[in-house]
Scaffold this motif. Structure first.
Motif: not given
Length: 138
Positions: A51-73
């Protein structure tokens, strides 16, 4: 004679300068063969089950390790509260209760194909939370 050599030399220099500048050729545009490619929207690189929360930004994606990140306000408790119903909507079952301690939180969830560990940390200064998802194939 000197003038003639000078004119020939000037013409040669102009031709060399013209050739060095690409001869007036246009470079390929974005998406054209040989041209640069457009940067994809990071949201399209995140699996639909996350799930991607409302207002998410600064996405970081590392498909090799299946790691996904973002910031929310929002701060940590608001982030956890917003995330829980979305996890259920996306077919995830919680493995225990979320752990919220101060500025940190973790959630572990399970689906038919994956296990997921979600770690969160908020920042009082920026009033934001970094949310990181780690997907592990069963």
């Amino acid at each position: 004679m000197k003038r003639r050599l000078w004119v020939i030399g000037l013409i040669v220099l102009m031709l060399l300068a013209f050739a060095a500048c690409g001869g007036g050729e246009q470079s390929a545009g974005v998406g054209e063969p040989g041209g640069p490619t457009a940067t994809p929207d990071p949201r399209t690189l995140i699996p639909d089950t996350i799930p991607i929360l409302e207002g998410a930004y600064e996405f970081e994606i590392t498909e090799a390790t299946n790691t996904y990140a973002y910031r929310v306000p929002m701060m940590i408790q608001d982030t956890v509260d917003a995330l829980l119903p979305l996890l259920e909507e996306n077919g995830w079952t919680l493995m225990g209760n979320p752990s919220v301690m101060g500025h940190l939180a973790t959630i572990n969830a399970d689906s038919d194909d994956y296990r997921m560990s979600i770690s969160m940390q908020d920042n009082e200064h920026s009033q934001s939370t970094r949310v990181q998802f780690l997907l592990m194939k069963k």
